[in-house]
Every structure is written in structure tokens, then in C-alpha cells.
Write a protein that holds these residues in place. Structure first.
Motif, mmCIF file in Angstrom:
data_model
loop_
_atom_site.group_PDB
_atom_site.id
_atom_site.type_symbol
_atom_site.label_atom_id
_atom_site.label_comp_id
_atom_site.label_asym_id
_atom_site.label_seq_id
_atom_site.Cartn_x
_atom_site.Cartn_y
_atom_site.Cartn_z
ATOM 1 N N ILE A 1 20.555 49.474 12.873
ATOM 2 C CA ILE A 1 21.959 48.842 13.227
ATOM 3 C C ILE A 1 23.098 49.441 12.489
ATOM 4 C CG2 ILE A 1 23.320 46.523 13.484
ATOM 5 C CD1 ILE A 1 20.390 45.397 13.885
ATOM 6 N N PRO A 2 23.195 49.594 11.133
ATOM 7 C CA PRO A 2 24.039 50.318 10.638
ATOM 8 C C PRO A 2 24.309 51.666 10.901
ATOM 9 C CG PRO A 2 22.856 49.009 9.125
ATOM 10 C CD PRO A 2 22.124 48.992 10.333
ATOM 11 N N THR A 3 23.314 52.375 11.390
ATOM 12 C CA THR A 3 23.483 53.650 12.080
ATOM 13 C C THR A 3 24.103 53.705 13.277
ATOM 14 O OG1 THR A 3 21.303 54.571 10.730
ATOM 15 C CG2 THR A 3 22.211 55.805 12.715
ATOM 16 N N THR A 4 23.835 52.655 14.278
ATOM 17 C CA THR A 4 24.141 52.710 15.424
ATOM 18 C C THR A 4 25.835 52.260 15.576
ATOM 19 O OG1 THR A 4 22.097 52.152 16.290
ATOM 20 C CG2 THR A 4 23.922 51.676 17.800
ATOM 21 N N HIS A 5 25.996 51.187 14.440
ATOM 22 C CA HIS A 5 27.386 50.518 14.336
ATOM 23 C C HIS A 5 27.702 50.842 12.745
ATOM 24 C CE1 HIS A 5 26.900 48.967 18.246
ATOM 25 N NE2 HIS A 5 25.583 48.274 17.919
ATOM 26 N N PRO A 6 28.103 51.913 12.383
ATOM 27 C CA PRO A 6 28.600 52.247 10.930
ATOM 28 C C PRO A 6 29.810 51.426 10.529
ATOM 29 C CG PRO A 6 29.105 54.277 12.471
ATOM 30 C CD PRO A 6 28.229 53.213 13.049
ATOM 31 N N ASN A 7 30.755 51.113 11.514
ATOM 32 C CA ASN A 7 31.818 50.505 10.738
ATOM 33 C C ASN A 7 31.738 48.849 10.967
ATOM 34 O OD1 ASN A 7 33.056 52.872 10.123
ATOM 35 N ND2 ASN A 7 33.553 53.122 12.283
ATOM 36 N N LYS A 8 30.678 48.302 11.543
ATOM 37 C CA LYS A 8 30.543 46.937 11.772
ATOM 38 C C LYS A 8 30.034 46.359 10.288
ATOM 39 C CE LYS A 8 30.448 46.229 16.591
ATOM 40 N NZ LYS A 8 29.662 45.598 17.726
ATOM 41 N N MET A 9 30.373 44.823 10.119
ATOM 42 C CA MET A 9 29.866 44.478 8.983
ATOM 43 C C MET A 9 28.219 44.311 9.303
ATOM 44 S SD MET A 9 30.900 41.182 7.139
ATOM 45 C CE MET A 9 31.881 41.540 5.741
ATOM 46 N N TYR A 10 27.532 44.474 8.176
ATOM 47 C CA TYR A 10 26.042 44.065 8.568
ATOM 48 C C TYR A 10 25.548 43.300 7.421
ATOM 49 C CZ TYR A 10 21.248 45.147 9.058
ATOM 50 O OH TYR A 10 19.852 45.046 9.304
ATOM 51 N N ILE A 11 25.323 42.108 7.569
ATOM 52 C CA ILE A 11 25.010 40.899 6.679
ATOM 53 C C ILE A 11 23.956 40.153 7.529
ATOM 54 C CG2 ILE A 11 25.704 38.969 5.406
ATOM 55 C CD1 ILE A 11 27.181 41.527 4.431
ATOM 56 N N THR A 12 22.920 40.187 6.901
ATOM 57 C CA THR A 12 21.394 39.355 7.345
ATOM 58 C C THR A 12 21.129 38.098 6.537
ATOM 59 O OG1 THR A 12 20.136 41.026 6.245
ATOM 60 C CG2 THR A 12 20.716 41.666 8.582
ATOM 61 N N ARG A 13 21.734 37.993 5.261
ATOM 62 C CA ARG A 13 21.383 36.891 4.360
ATOM 63 C C ARG A 13 22.557 36.288 3.800
ATOM 64 N NH1 ARG A 13 20.090 32.810 1.498
ATOM 65 N NH2 ARG A 13 18.183 32.764 0.273
ATOM 66 N N CYS A 14 22.875 35.169 3.823
ATOM 67 C CA CYS A 14 24.168 34.465 3.201
ATOM 68 C C CYS A 14 23.649 33.518 2.318
ATOM 69 C CB CYS A 14 25.163 33.880 4.232
ATOM 70 S SG CYS A 14 25.889 35.160 5.289
ATOM 71 N N GLY A 15 24.261 33.003 1.225
ATOM 72 C CA GLY A 15 23.710 32.151 0.254
ATOM 73 C C GLY A 15 25.264 31.630 -0.507
ATOM 74 N N SER A 16 25.024 30.981 -1.557
ATOM 75 C CA SER A 16 26.228 30.167 -2.142
ATOM 76 C C SER A 16 27.056 31.414 -2.876
ATOM 77 C CB SER A 16 25.647 29.380 -3.171
ATOM 78 O OG SER A 16 24.901 29.864 -4.068
ATOM 79 N N LYS A 17 26.208 32.466 -3.319
ATOM 80 C CA LYS A 17 26.923 33.605 -4.040
ATOM 81 C C LYS A 17 27.461 34.970 -3.146
ATOM 82 C CE LYS A 17 24.596 32.611 -7.952
ATOM 83 N NZ LYS A 17 23.462 32.995 -9.249
ATOM 84 N N GLY A 18 27.422 34.674 -1.858
ATOM 85 C CA GLY A 18 27.988 35.694 -1.089
ATOM 86 C C GLY A 18 26.834 35.873 0.091
ATOM 87 N N GLY A 19 26.950 37.176 0.488
ATOM 88 C CA GLY A 19 25.771 37.521 1.839
ATOM 89 C C GLY A 19 25.476 39.048 1.436
ATOM 90 N N ARG A 20 24.476 39.539 2.068
ATOM 91 C CA ARG A 20 23.984 41.116 2.076
ATOM 92 C C ARG A 20 23.228 41.438 3.220
ATOM 93 N NH1 ARG A 20 20.247 41.108 -2.646
ATOM 94 N NH2 ARG A 20 20.538 43.311 -2.672
ATOM 95 N N GLY A 21 23.264 42.726 3.501
ATOM 96 C CA GLY A 21 22.500 43.197 4.673
ATOM 97 C C GLY A 21 20.909 43.593 3.945
ATOM 98 N N ILE A 22 20.152 42.697 3.749
ATOM 99 C CA ILE A 22 18.873 43.132 3.156
ATOM 100 C C ILE A 22 17.635 43.225 4.257
ATOM 101 C CG2 ILE A 22 19.655 42.106 0.981
ATOM 102 C CD1 ILE A 22 17.979 39.723 1.636
ATOM 103 N N ASP A 23 17.682 42.940 5.293
ATOM 104 C CA ASP A 23 16.836 42.692 6.308
ATOM 105 C C ASP A 23 17.093 44.156 7.277
ATOM 106 O OD1 ASP A 23 15.343 40.037 6.034
ATOM 107 O OD2 ASP A 23 17.351 39.687 6.156
ATOM 108 N N HIS A 24 16.026 44.983 7.596
ATOM 109 C CA HIS A 24 16.135 46.100 8.051
ATOM 110 C C HIS A 24 15.036 46.263 8.997
ATOM 111 C CE1 HIS A 24 19.430 47.339 5.173
ATOM 112 N NE2 HIS A 24 18.509 46.728 4.351
ATOM 113 N N ILE A 25 15.643 47.182 10.088
ATOM 114 C CA ILE A 25 14.618 48.084 11.001
ATOM 115 C C ILE A 25 14.835 49.616 10.599
ATOM 116 C CG2 ILE A 25 13.702 48.263 13.410
ATOM 117 C CD1 ILE A 25 15.029 45.735 13.978
#
Length: 186
Positions: free
Chosen positions: A113-137
Motif C-alpha cells: 500500500i505505501p508503495t502504491t500510495h506513497p503520499n497517503k497516510m499509512y496507519i494500521t494501529r491506533c492507541g492512546s499514544k498515537g498510531g503507526r503503520g505496522i501491519d504490512h503486505i
């Protein structure tokens, strides 16, 4: 078709298309890092180092059997592609040692997904301290060029599975599979 299941990974090897067959290897991995320390004794089969090394060894063995192979590694890999705001909300967390995302990159794989859409936000996990793109294909180069669509599902997975993760998905064509020739009727 061959399936190998371990505690932290499942491998599915599929023969695709007419001879000479193309192998499609899919490794579904949970790259758990949070409560494991990289310097734990190697007798523990669930340390990040052990999971990383077993995955690398398994992929090496499979690739020696077939040079005509596509590889996909997917799952919760616990690491982001980079520390940019595109992949992190809040303070970025540095990559862990023996992480599966880095292994995939060393094997020439790209997060679809980040390869296909390099300028879009990529967040897959959100929590109380923020969010991160940690799930990948992660896909190899020949599959990356055949991605027709990719996104992160922010609704269905959290409602149906009750997960705190948002599931990434890709649509891709497998170029080595050609549809059967149409039947001619006389």
C-alpha cells in the motif's frame, strides 16, 4: 500446495498456472516484539531473533527449491517503514532488532500500500499514544507492479473481529496465470 505452520508464522506454497509452474509463497507472520528481548536464550522459540531466523531459513529453503517464485510476507510486523508523519501519529518508535519488515526489505520486498500510495497516510494501529503503520503486505517487485488497488480497512475489521488493528488489503493480478482459452462450439 504445502502449508507449514509454526507458532509465529504460517507458510502457504502454491503452484500457480500451467507448466512450468510458478510458485507463490505466502508467509503470514506475527512479528511480536513488545514483550520479548532480543538477547533472551535461544532455547526460547518465540524470541524476535528466533522468529526472524526461522523465517529467513524457511524462505531460503523454499527459494532453493524453485527459482520461479513470487513471495508475499504479510501480518502484524510491529515496525513502520520510516519515522515520517505518514507512518506515525505521535512520537515514532525506532525499529526493533530482528524485525520482519527489515528482513522483507533485505529480500527485495515492498509494503504494497505505501508503495502504491506513497503520499497517503499509512496507519494500521491506533492507541492512546498515537498510531503507526505496522501491519504490512510485503510483495516482491514483479507483484508490486501488478497491484490494482490497495487500502487500509478502518471499519470492517474493528467491527467484526474486534481488533485494534486496521487491516490492509491489496488487489493484484498474478501475471503468470492466464485465463483458460474460450471453448469453441460447433
Amino acid at each position: 500446495t504445502e502449508t507449514i505452520q509454526e507458532k509465529q508464522a504460517q507458510f502457504h506454497t502454491l503452484l500457480i498456472g500451467p507448466p512450468p509452474h510458478k510458485h507463490l509463497v505466502i508467509a503470514n507472520v506475527y512479528g511480536h516484539q513488545a514483550s520479548c528481548k532480543a538477547n533472551q536464550p535461544s532455547t526460547n522459540k518465540d524470541t524476535p531473533k528466533e522468529v526472524h531466523n526461522r523465517l529467513k531459513t524457511s524462505i531460503t529453503k523454499i527459494s532453493k527449491k524453485s527459482t520461479n517464485m513470487n513471495l508475499i510476507i504479510l501480518g502484524d510486523l510491529q515496525n513502520t517503514i520510516n519515522a515520517s508523519p505518514t507512518h506515525n501519529i505521535g512520537t515514532p518508535i525506532r525499529r526493533t532488532q530482528y524485525n520482519i519488515l527489515e528482513l522483507g526489505e533485505q529480500l527485495g520486498l515492498k509494503s504494497g500500500i505505501p508503495t502504491t500510495h506513497p503520499n497517503k497516510m499509512y496507519i494500521t494501529r491506533c492507541g492512546s499514544k498515537g498510531g503507526r503503520g505496522i501491519d504490512h503486505i510485503l510483495v516482491d517487485n514483479s507483484l508490486a507492479t501488478n497491484i490494482t488497488h490497495g487500502a487500509v480497512d478502518t471499519e470492517l475489521c474493528t467491527q467484526t473481529v474486534g481488533s485494534a488493528h486496521h487491516m490492509p488489503y491489496l488487489d493484484l493480478t498474478l501475471p503468470h496465470i492466464s485465463p483458460p482459452a474460450p471453448q469453441q462450439h460447433t
